[in-house]
Design a protein around this motif. Sequence first.
Motif, PDB file in Angstrom:
ATOM      1  N   PRO A 171       0.771  -1.307  -0.061  1.00 18.15           N
ATOM      2  CA  PRO A 171       0.093  -0.048  -0.211  1.00 18.15           C
ATOM      3  C   PRO A 171       0.834   1.273  -0.157  1.00 18.15           C
ATOM      4  CG  PRO A 171      -0.928  -1.703   1.442  1.00 18.15           C
ATOM      5  CD  PRO A 171       0.283  -2.113   0.934  1.00 18.15           C
ATOM      6  N   VAL A 172       1.542   1.564   1.084  1.00 17.18           N
ATOM      7  CA  VAL A 172       2.255   3.051   1.027  1.00 17.18           C
ATOM      8  C   VAL A 172       3.623   2.873   0.303  1.00 17.18           C
ATOM      9  CG1 VAL A 172       3.293   4.707   2.673  1.00 17.18           C
ATOM     10  CG2 VAL A 172       1.301   3.692   3.416  1.00 17.18           C
ATOM     11  N   ALA A 173       4.427   2.160   0.447  1.00 16.99           N
ATOM     12  CA  ALA A 173       5.455   2.086  -0.505  1.00 16.99           C
ATOM     13  C   ALA A 173       5.352   1.758  -1.997  1.00 16.99           C
ATOM     14  CB  ALA A 173       6.606   0.893   0.034  1.00 16.99           C
ATOM     15  N   GLY A 174       4.512   0.894  -2.289  1.00 20.54           N
ATOM     16  CA  GLY A 174       4.068   0.425  -3.507  1.00 20.54           C
ATOM     17  C   GLY A 174       3.611   1.518  -4.279  1.00 20.54           C
ATOM     18  N   LEU A 175       2.405   2.200  -3.584  1.00 24.24           N
ATOM     19  CA  LEU A 175       1.699   3.248  -4.318  1.00 24.24           C
ATOM     20  C   LEU A 175       2.474   4.345  -4.374  1.00 24.24           C
ATOM     21  CD1 LEU A 175      -1.993   3.125  -2.561  1.00 24.24           C
ATOM     22  CD2 LEU A 175      -1.287   2.279  -5.095  1.00 24.24           C
ATOM     23  N   THR A 176       3.359   4.946  -3.562  1.00 30.12           N
ATOM     24  CA  THR A 176       4.200   5.785  -3.628  1.00 30.12           C
ATOM     25  C   THR A 176       5.263   6.037  -4.775  1.00 30.12           C
ATOM     26  OG1 THR A 176       4.137   6.271  -1.262  1.00 30.12           O
ATOM     27  CG2 THR A 176       6.031   7.505  -2.448  1.00 30.12           C
ATOM     28  N   ALA A 177       5.725   4.400  -4.942  1.00 30.36           N
ATOM     29  CA  ALA A 177       6.668   4.326  -6.171  1.00 30.36           C
ATOM     30  C   ALA A 177       5.800   4.543  -7.298  1.00 30.36           C
ATOM     31  CB  ALA A 177       7.393   2.894  -6.016  1.00 30.36           C
ATOM     32  N   LEU A 178       4.761   3.845  -7.336  1.00 32.51           N
ATOM     33  CA  LEU A 178       3.654   4.005  -8.580  1.00 32.51           C
ATOM     34  C   LEU A 178       3.580   5.328  -9.003  1.00 32.51           C
ATOM     35  CD1 LEU A 178       2.255   2.281 -10.710  1.00 32.51           C
ATOM     36  CD2 LEU A 178       0.187   2.141  -9.081  1.00 32.51           C
ATOM     37  N   HIS A 234      12.913   0.591  -4.067  1.00 31.32           N
ATOM     38  CA  HIS A 234      13.176  -0.889  -4.482  1.00 31.32           C
ATOM     39  C   HIS A 234      12.185  -1.144  -5.248  1.00 31.32           C
ATOM     40  CE1 HIS A 234      14.045  -5.165  -4.672  1.00 31.32           C
ATOM     41  NE2 HIS A 234      15.315  -4.839  -3.646  1.00 31.32           N
ATOM     42  N   PHE A 235      10.745  -0.781  -5.236  1.00 31.33           N
ATOM     43  CA  PHE A 235       9.553  -0.724  -6.038  1.00 31.33           C
ATOM     44  C   PHE A 235       9.802   0.153  -7.095  1.00 31.33           C
ATOM     45  CE2 PHE A 235       7.001  -2.314  -2.261  1.00 31.33           C
ATOM     46  CZ  PHE A 235       6.525  -3.520  -2.619  1.00 31.33           C
ATOM     47  N   ARG A 266      -3.628  -3.421  -9.339  1.00 33.38           N
ATOM     48  CA  ARG A 266      -2.515  -3.213 -10.246  1.00 33.38           C
ATOM     49  C   ARG A 266      -1.286  -4.068  -9.800  1.00 33.38           C
ATOM     50  NH1 ARG A 266      -1.901   2.609 -12.585  1.00 33.38           N
ATOM     51  NH2 ARG A 266      -0.298   1.611 -13.777  1.00 33.38           N
ATOM     52  N   LEU A 267      -1.095  -3.397  -8.576  1.00 33.37           N
ATOM     53  CA  LEU A 267       0.310  -4.031  -7.985  1.00 33.37           C
ATOM     54  C   LEU A 267       0.167  -5.203  -7.573  1.00 33.37           C
ATOM     55  CD1 LEU A 267       0.991  -0.765  -5.766  1.00 33.37           C
ATOM     56  CD2 LEU A 267       2.443  -1.350  -7.461  1.00 33.37           C
ATOM     57  N   ALA A 268      -0.878  -5.778  -6.997  1.00 33.35           N
ATOM     58  CA  ALA A 268      -1.106  -7.014  -6.626  1.00 33.35           C
ATOM     59  C   ALA A 268      -0.904  -7.927  -7.774  1.00 33.35           C
ATOM     60  CB  ALA A 268      -2.229  -7.244  -5.593  1.00 33.35           C
ATOM     61  N   ALA A 269      -1.338  -7.759  -8.801  1.00 37.74           N
ATOM     62  CA  ALA A 269      -1.332  -8.296 -10.119  1.00 37.74           C
ATOM     63  C   ALA A 269      -0.016  -8.488 -10.528  1.00 37.74           C
ATOM     64  CB  ALA A 269      -2.406  -7.854 -11.253  1.00 37.74           C
ATOM     65  N   MET A 270       0.589  -7.583 -10.478  1.00 39.57           N
ATOM     66  CA  MET A 270       2.105  -7.653 -11.078  1.00 39.57           C
ATOM     67  C   MET A 270       2.904  -8.573 -10.129  1.00 39.57           C
ATOM     68  SD  MET A 270       3.452  -3.934 -12.342  1.00 39.57           S
ATOM     69  CE  MET A 270       2.591  -2.837 -11.193  1.00 39.57           C
ATOM     70  N   VAL A 271       2.490  -8.606  -8.749  1.00 38.48           N
ATOM     71  CA  VAL A 271       3.233  -9.649  -7.931  1.00 38.48           C
ATOM     72  C   VAL A 271       2.782 -11.156  -8.289  1.00 38.48           C
ATOM     73  CG1 VAL A 271       3.483 -10.436  -5.498  1.00 38.48           C
ATOM     74  CG2 VAL A 271       3.326  -8.054  -6.110  1.00 38.48           C
ATOM     75  N   ALA A 272       1.508 -11.186  -8.601  1.00 38.45           N
ATOM     76  CA  ALA A 272       0.948 -12.288  -8.911  1.00 38.45           C
ATOM     77  C   ALA A 272       1.639 -13.106 -10.139  1.00 38.45           C
ATOM     78  CB  ALA A 272      -0.668 -12.549  -9.064  1.00 38.45           C
ATOM     79  N   GLU A 273       1.905 -12.184 -10.850  1.00 34.82           N
ATOM     80  CA  GLU A 273       2.442 -12.556 -12.312  1.00 34.82           C
ATOM     81  C   GLU A 273       4.053 -12.711 -12.417  1.00 34.82           C
ATOM     82  OE1 GLU A 273       0.899  -9.574 -14.795  1.00 34.82           O
ATOM     83  OE2 GLU A 273      -1.015 -10.010 -14.543  1.00 34.82           O
ATOM     84  N   GLY A 274       4.421 -12.351 -11.057  1.00 31.34           N
ATOM     85  CA  GLY A 274       6.217 -12.536 -10.966  1.00 31.34           C
ATOM     86  C   GLY A 274       6.829 -11.272 -11.632  1.00 31.34           C
ATOM     87  N   ARG A 275       6.237 -10.247 -11.866  1.00 31.32           N
ATOM     88  CA  ARG A 275       6.673  -9.059 -12.617  1.00 31.32           C
ATOM     89  C   ARG A 275       7.152  -8.000 -11.650  1.00 31.32           C
ATOM     90  NH1 ARG A 275       3.757  -5.841 -15.881  1.00 31.32           N
ATOM     91  NH2 ARG A 275       1.615  -6.584 -15.229  1.00 31.32           N
ATOM     92  N   LEU A 276       6.486  -7.989 -10.301  1.00 33.71           N
ATOM     93  CA  LEU A 276       7.019  -7.298  -9.246  1.00 33.71           C
ATOM     94  C   LEU A 276       7.253  -8.044  -7.746  1.00 33.71           C
ATOM     95  CD1 LEU A 276       7.273  -4.000  -8.270  1.00 33.71           C
ATOM     96  CD2 LEU A 276       4.684  -4.406  -7.561  1.00 33.71           C
ATOM     97  N   HIS A 277       8.455  -7.785  -7.168  1.00 30.12           N
ATOM     98  CA  HIS A 277       8.742  -8.585  -6.161  1.00 30.12           C
ATOM     99  C   HIS A 277       8.887  -7.957  -5.038  1.00 30.12           C
ATOM    100  CE1 HIS A 277       9.871 -11.783  -9.091  1.00 30.12           C
ATOM    101  NE2 HIS A 277      10.466 -10.838  -9.696  1.00 30.12           N
TER     102      HIS A 277
END
Length: 310
Positions: free
Chosen positions: A118-125, A150-151, A266-277
């Motif tokens: 939530p906070v780190a991922g969205l801030t980066a996005l 990192h994100f 959007r962020l969670a989908a990228m994690v599920a697809e292995g594109r975001l770690h």
Amino acid sequence: MNTIRAVVVDPQVEGRLKIDAVEAPRPALSQALVRVAAVSLNLGEVRAAGRAEAGWRPGWDLSGVVAQAAADGSGPQAGTRVFGMVPSGSWAEVAAVPTALLAEIPDRVTFAQAATLPVAGLTALYGMEKGGFLLGRKVLVTGASGGVGHFACQLARQAGAYVTALVCREERAASLRETGIENVVAGEDAAAAQSSGPFDFIVDTLGGEALAAVTKYLEPDGRCVNLGAATQPDMTLQARLASIPEGVLVLEGMERQTGIAKNLGRLAAMVAEGRLHPPIDRESSWTEIAEVAQSLLNRGIAGKAVLMIS
């Protein structure tokens, strides 16, 4: 359920943080009650806990299961695995979460991974979106070993950019290289990144002198966005903004952003697809909150620290 357990500030205990009984949350019409499974720590909330009054409840990020759906019919239904954020108080067994700040967790994503987003991922996005079209562009991310940095590195790489990640120490480079970021440079000042520039876009998480230095490495038509002031933790917001060099974009507060639930998805989908770690450096029980928080303050954690609620 009249009371729940939650992390509260107590200036009398070591680390100022302890788990105590508090009044159970009473959700508003547009809030879901979430039984919390995991939370992640952010530097801002940990620093705030260091100066807050007794009884204050820190915590922004969370993941868990909906125990009671929102009364207005919005958001996920009971039993759904979810993640999101609250203004404060997420470090608890149960939290009332606005459905506008809540999204479902895909099957292939763990509670710990979701709690980092939530906070780190969205801030980066949101910061990366300030850079526009990045395919084939040169991007520098400062403070790259932190959660936001990192994100940001990973998202820039997803956008087709040539990414340079600036970290303070060489031992912080390994986790970035594992995600495919090849050009990681180490140094206590921005000069370490100079040879990789000039840059079309700079994402700065450090502020202060580091920010002033890296802007010198921009292309004439380049952009720089500042997402924080990690090097000057005691600086007021007004002083921080006054110190920003002319022409540098500053990310607006999360409360001004729209479409948060959709972007969490959007962020969670990228994690599920292995594109975001998610960069989880430490995963512990929430009973270790004081120790983990202090480790984060002491720069002993690279990436994110996650606490499991039990």
